[in-house]
Write an enzyme that holds these catalytic residues in place. Structure first.
Site, PDB file in Angstrom:
ATOM      1  N   PHE A  16      60.786  35.982  46.818  1.00 24.51           N
ATOM      2  CA  PHE A  16      60.709  34.758  46.010  1.00 24.51           C
ATOM      3  C   PHE A  16      62.056  34.011  46.011  1.00 24.51           C
ATOM      4  CE2 PHE A  16      61.344  33.743  41.296  1.00 24.51           C
ATOM      5  CZ  PHE A  16      60.981  32.416  41.425  1.00 24.51           C
ATOM      6  N   GLY A  41      58.091  41.165  49.533  1.00 23.39           N
ATOM      7  CA  GLY A  41      58.177  39.835  50.157  1.00 23.39           C
ATOM      8  C   GLY A  41      57.069  39.620  51.176  1.00 23.39           C
ATOM      9  N   ILE A  60      67.348  47.910  53.630  1.00 21.72           N
ATOM     10  CA  ILE A  60      68.776  47.958  53.275  1.00 21.72           C
ATOM     11  C   ILE A  60      69.272  49.386  53.101  1.00 21.72           C
ATOM     12  CG2 ILE A  60      68.950  45.642  52.257  1.00 21.72           C
ATOM     13  CD1 ILE A  60      68.792  47.096  49.464  1.00 21.72           C
ATOM     14  N   ALA A  81      65.847  44.127  46.579  1.00 20.22           N
ATOM     15  CA  ALA A  81      65.918  45.080  45.462  1.00 20.22           C
ATOM     16  C   ALA A  81      64.516  45.516  45.061  1.00 20.22           C
ATOM     17  CB  ALA A  81      66.592  44.407  44.247  1.00 20.22           C
ATOM     18  N   TYR A 147      66.688  50.252  36.476  1.00 20.22           N
ATOM     19  CA  TYR A 147      66.988  48.988  37.163  1.00 20.22           C
ATOM     20  C   TYR A 147      68.322  48.422  36.699  1.00 20.22           C
ATOM     21  CZ  TYR A 147      66.595  43.949  38.142  1.00 20.22           C
ATOM     22  OH  TYR A 147      66.846  42.650  38.539  1.00 20.22           O
ATOM     23  N   ILE A 192      55.777  34.464  34.232  1.00 23.52           N
ATOM     24  CA  ILE A 192      55.269  33.093  34.444  1.00 23.52           C
ATOM     25  C   ILE A 192      54.254  33.080  35.585  1.00 23.52           C
ATOM     26  CG2 ILE A 192      55.920  30.756  35.193  1.00 23.52           C
ATOM     27  CD1 ILE A 192      58.284  30.868  33.340  1.00 23.52           C
TER      28      ILE A 192
HETATM   29  P1  NAD Z   1      61.125  39.639  45.230  1.00 21.60           P
HETATM   30  O1  NAD Z   1      60.415  40.960  45.072  1.00 21.60           O
HETATM   31  O2  NAD Z   1      60.299  38.443  45.495  1.00 21.60           O
HETATM   32  O3  NAD Z   1      62.233  39.749  46.361  1.00 21.60           O
HETATM   33  C1  NAD Z   1      62.842  40.958  46.756  1.00 21.60           C
HETATM   34  C2  NAD Z   1      62.789  41.017  48.281  1.00 21.60           C
HETATM   35  O4  NAD Z   1      63.492  42.177  48.729  1.00 21.60           O
HETATM   36  C3  NAD Z   1      61.368  41.137  48.835  1.00 21.60           C
HETATM   37  O5  NAD Z   1      61.200  40.235  49.903  1.00 21.60           O
HETATM   38  C4  NAD Z   1      61.272  42.587  49.297  1.00 21.60           C
HETATM   39  O6  NAD Z   1      60.345  42.748  50.361  1.00 21.60           O
HETATM   40  C5  NAD Z   1      62.702  42.854  49.695  1.00 21.60           C
HETATM   41  N1  NAD Z   1      63.077  44.254  49.619  1.00 21.60           N
HETATM   42  C6  NAD Z   1      62.835  45.114  48.595  1.00 21.60           C
HETATM   43  N2  NAD Z   1      63.338  46.334  48.903  1.00 21.60           N
HETATM   44  C7  NAD Z   1      63.921  46.208  50.117  1.00 21.60           C
HETATM   45  C8  NAD Z   1      64.596  47.135  50.954  1.00 21.60           C
HETATM   46  N3  NAD Z   1      64.762  48.422  50.591  1.00 21.60           N
HETATM   47  N4  NAD Z   1      65.062  46.699  52.151  1.00 21.60           N
HETATM   48  C9  NAD Z   1      64.879  45.405  52.537  1.00 21.60           C
HETATM   49  N5  NAD Z   1      64.228  44.509  51.788  1.00 21.60           N
HETATM   50  C10 NAD Z   1      63.754  44.911  50.595  1.00 21.60           C
HETATM   51  O7  NAD Z   1      62.010  39.455  43.913  1.00 21.60           O
HETATM   52  P2  NAD Z   1      62.929  38.240  43.423  1.00 21.60           P
HETATM   53  O8  NAD Z   1      62.452  37.895  42.082  1.00 21.60           O
HETATM   54  O9  NAD Z   1      63.016  37.219  44.487  1.00 21.60           O
HETATM   55  O10 NAD Z   1      64.329  38.993  43.258  1.00 21.60           O
HETATM   56  C11 NAD Z   1      65.453  38.736  44.118  1.00 21.60           C
HETATM   57  C12 NAD Z   1      66.699  39.364  43.501  1.00 21.60           C
HETATM   58  O11 NAD Z   1      66.992  38.755  42.260  1.00 21.60           O
HETATM   59  C13 NAD Z   1      66.577  40.866  43.203  1.00 21.60           C
HETATM   60  O12 NAD Z   1      67.821  41.482  43.509  1.00 21.60           O
HETATM   61  C14 NAD Z   1      66.325  40.923  41.708  1.00 21.60           C
HETATM   62  O13 NAD Z   1      66.755  42.140  41.134  1.00 21.60           O
HETATM   63  C15 NAD Z   1      67.170  39.749  41.249  1.00 21.60           C
HETATM   64  N6  NAD Z   1      66.774  39.179  39.959  1.00 21.60           N
HETATM   65  C16 NAD Z   1      65.571  38.556  39.847  1.00 21.60           C
HETATM   66  C17 NAD Z   1      65.238  37.967  38.623  1.00 21.60           C
HETATM   67  C18 NAD Z   1      63.929  37.259  38.410  1.00 21.60           C
HETATM   68  O14 NAD Z   1      63.692  36.790  37.279  1.00 21.60           O
HETATM   69  N7  NAD Z   1      63.058  37.139  39.421  1.00 21.60           N
HETATM   70  C19 NAD Z   1      66.140  37.999  37.556  1.00 21.60           C
HETATM   71  C20 NAD Z   1      67.346  38.692  37.713  1.00 21.60           C
HETATM   72  C21 NAD Z   1      67.663  39.249  38.941  1.00 21.60           C
HETATM   73  C1  UD1 Z   2      62.861  39.929  34.773  1.00 15.62           C
HETATM   74  C2  UD1 Z   2      62.879  40.307  36.264  1.00 15.62           C
HETATM   75  C3  UD1 Z   2      64.014  41.254  36.521  1.00 15.62           C
HETATM   76  C4  UD1 Z   2      65.285  40.600  36.014  1.00 15.62           C
HETATM   77  C5  UD1 Z   2      65.189  40.233  34.539  1.00 15.62           C
HETATM   78  C6  UD1 Z   2      66.404  39.434  34.084  1.00 15.62           C
HETATM   79  C7  UD1 Z   2      60.755  40.248  37.464  1.00 15.62           C
HETATM   80  C8  UD1 Z   2      59.491  40.953  37.782  1.00 15.62           C
HETATM   81  N1  UD1 Z   2      61.592  40.921  36.644  1.00 15.62           N
HETATM   82  O1  UD1 Z   2      62.596  41.091  33.956  1.00 15.62           O
HETATM   83  O2  UD1 Z   2      64.113  41.507  37.933  1.00 15.62           O
HETATM   84  O3  UD1 Z   2      66.407  41.395  36.271  1.00 15.62           O
HETATM   85  O4  UD1 Z   2      64.079  39.364  34.368  1.00 15.62           O
HETATM   86  O5  UD1 Z   2      66.303  39.199  32.707  1.00 15.62           O
HETATM   87  O6  UD1 Z   2      61.013  39.166  37.931  1.00 15.62           O
HETATM   88  N2  UD1 Z   2      55.152  40.139  29.675  1.00 15.62           N
HETATM   89  C9  UD1 Z   2      53.965  40.055  29.008  1.00 15.62           C
HETATM   90  N3  UD1 Z   2      52.811  40.003  29.744  1.00 15.62           N
HETATM   91  C10 UD1 Z   2      52.812  40.061  31.110  1.00 15.62           C
HETATM   92  C11 UD1 Z   2      54.044  40.177  31.775  1.00 15.62           C
HETATM   93  C12 UD1 Z   2      55.199  40.221  31.014  1.00 15.62           C
HETATM   94  O7  UD1 Z   2      53.933  40.021  27.772  1.00 15.62           O
HETATM   95  O8  UD1 Z   2      51.732  40.010  31.717  1.00 15.62           O
HETATM   96  C13 UD1 Z   2      56.398  40.147  28.882  1.00 15.62           C
HETATM   97  C14 UD1 Z   2      57.258  41.370  29.137  1.00 15.62           C
HETATM   98  O9  UD1 Z   2      56.899  42.463  28.343  1.00 15.62           O
HETATM   99  C15 UD1 Z   2      58.653  40.822  28.807  1.00 15.62           C
HETATM  100  C16 UD1 Z   2      58.560  39.341  29.213  1.00 15.62           C
HETATM  101  O10 UD1 Z   2      57.168  39.025  29.289  1.00 15.62           O
HETATM  102  O11 UD1 Z   2      58.908  40.928  27.433  1.00 15.62           O
HETATM  103  C17 UD1 Z   2      59.202  39.065  30.570  1.00 15.62           C
HETATM  104  O12 UD1 Z   2      58.703  40.013  31.490  1.00 15.62           O
HETATM  105  P1  UD1 Z   2      59.025  39.919  33.068  1.00 15.62           P
HETATM  106  O13 UD1 Z   2      58.638  38.605  33.597  1.00 15.62           O
HETATM  107  O14 UD1 Z   2      58.451  41.138  33.699  1.00 15.62           O
HETATM  108  O15 UD1 Z   2      60.623  39.899  33.087  1.00 15.62           O
HETATM  109  P2  UD1 Z   2      61.767  40.907  32.599  1.00 15.62           P
HETATM  110  O16 UD1 Z   2      61.232  42.263  32.276  1.00 15.62           O
HETATM  111  O17 UD1 Z   2      62.540  40.161  31.570  1.00 15.62           O
END
Ligand code: NAD
Ligand code: UD1
Length: 315
Positions: A16, A41, A60, A81, A147, A192
């Site tokens: 993403f 992904g 990785i 990750a 995590y 979301i």
């Molecule tokens: P995502 O799952 O869409 O992206 C992670 C990508 O990493 C995927 O394409 C997956 O295939 C790849 N991947 C996972 N394990 C791997 C491995 N061992 N080797 C190679 N590729 C691997 O998730 P995202 O939401 O895009 O998250 C991207 C980064 O942002 C992550 O490091 C996540 O911890 C961090 N992050 C995300 C959020 C959020 O709200 N989405 C918030 C805080 C931090």
């Molecule tokens: C998310 C990210 C994590 C990141 C963190 C930073 C994802 C999957 N996780 O975690 O990688 O490090 O933000 O703050 O992107 N919830 C519901 N119903 C649902 C799904 C979720 O109530 O169907 C609630 C959860 O319990 C939580 C909140 O929504 O309280 C957010 O959940 P989620 O989107 O999974 O994010 P985080 O756990 O905050």
């Protein structure tokens, strides 16, 4: 002063956030490589740019795969990750292997390969549930899940590589990122993406806990922009920066907005709170503004509308 980016690796670039960083790099005229094991992904996330991206299928956790994909890069964006907090609670050893050791592999390959700067995806999950909001980078941390612990060791190793080997690193503590291409298909997906698809399918969402927990949601294009700034701005080297908006929304309020957007009238089904879940998350982004000139361009409402339209078109 800023440094031009010529050749970059995005780990997790088929995911993403990574795929949006790829788009921003290509728009800047940068040569882009992606290393991804496609565990969460998808190749489709890069389909529109397939002829402009060198895709390395690989993990990785495999030092050779990382070294090959990183060849001749001046910057690395480390997104790969195991991203789900509850999933990490179920499989802590896998979280350590990917989020801790995998990150160390990326730093080590960067050191050996003469990379100028590594930008690491860290997380607001590090702050845990300690009182005091909005969170500044200097506040105490209290990781509440494998995590979060393993994201913290990633930050500590980044600082070590800067101190010991002079590798420039920037850690970005993302708050809750949302936008197009976030995969809604698993119970571990971002809230979301799940709520959008539930609303579109006219199915009631599940809310874990009373729904009064809140998050600081940031739109993915703004996160991609922060990454490019973090790689380019000279003075950013060695810093840890919050990337959010500085505003919060409760999970109940989120469902209410999504429900209205979709024109559906469903009540959520409430269940027990999720283990390892934070109650509160709220960013102070002044340090990112001062260091990078970062300012989110999207309001929550604008980001949500763009995202909703994308889910409608891509169902
Ligand atoms: P995502 O799952 O869409 O992206 C992670 C990508 O990493 C995927 O394409 C997956 O295939 C790849 N991947 C996972 N394990 C791997 C491995 N061992 N080797 C190679 N590729 C691997 O998730 P995202 O939401 O895009 O998250 C991207 C980064 O942002 C992550 O490091 C996540 O911890 C961090 N992050 C995300 C959020 C959020 O709200 N989405 C918030 C805080 C931090
Ligand atoms: C998310 C990210 C994590 C990141 C963190 C930073 C994802 C999957 N996780 O975690 O990688 O490090 O933000 O703050 O992107 N919830 C519901 N119903 C649902 C799904 C979720 O109530 O169907 C609630 C959860 O319990 C939580 C909140 O929504 O309280 C957010 O959940 P989620 O989107 O999974 O994010 P985080 O756990 O905050």
């Amino acid at each position: 002063m800023t440094q031009p980016l010529t050749r970059a690796l995005v780990t997790g670039g088929a995911g993403f956030i990574g795929s949006h960083i790829v788009d921003a790099l290509l728009a800047d005229g940068c040569d882009v490589a992606v290393l991804d094991n496609l565990s969460t992904g998808k190749r489709e996330n890069l389909a529109h740019a397939a002829d402009r991206v060198r895709f390395y299928p690989g993990d990785i956790r495999d030092p050779e795969a990382v070294e090959t994909a990183m060849a001749e890069c001046d910057a690395v964006f480390h997104e790969a990750a195991l991203v789900s907090v509850p999933r990490s609670v179920e499989v802590p050893l896998e979280s350590a292997a990917v989020n801790d050791l995998g990150t160390l592999n990326v730093l080590e390959a960067a050191r050996r390969g003469g990379v100028r700067r590594v930008v690491l995806a860290s997380s607001s999950a590090l702050y845990g549930d300690l009182p005091g909001f909005p969170k500044t980078e200097e506040m105490d941390l209290r990781p509440m899940s494998p995590y979060a612990v393993h994201k913290l060791t990633g930050e500590l190793n980044a600082r070590l590589y800067t101190d010991l080997y002079g590798l420039e690193t920037v850690c970005l503590r993302y708050f809750n990122v949302f936008g197009p291409r976030q995969d809604p298909s698993s119970p571990y997906s971002g809230v979301i993406s799940i709520f959008m698809t539930r609303a579109a399918e006219n199915r009631a969402p599940a809310i874990h806990g009373d729904g009064e927990q809140y998050r600081d949601f940031v739109y993915v294009a703004d996160v991609a922009k922060a990454n490019l700034l973090a790689a380019a701005v000279d003075g950013a080297a060695g810093s840890i920066l919050n990337i959010g908006v500085g505003e919060t929304v409760t999970i109940n309020g989120l469902w209410e907005t999504v429900r209205q957007m979709a024109g559906c009238d469903l009540a959520p089904e409430y269940g027990p709170p999720r283990i390892g879940d934070l109650f509160a998350s709220h960013a102070d982004i002044r340090k990112a503004t001062e260091t990078l000139g970062f300012q989110p361009a999207y309001t929550f409402k604008q980001g949500l509308e763009t995202t909703f339209n994308w889910y409608m078109e891509n169902r």
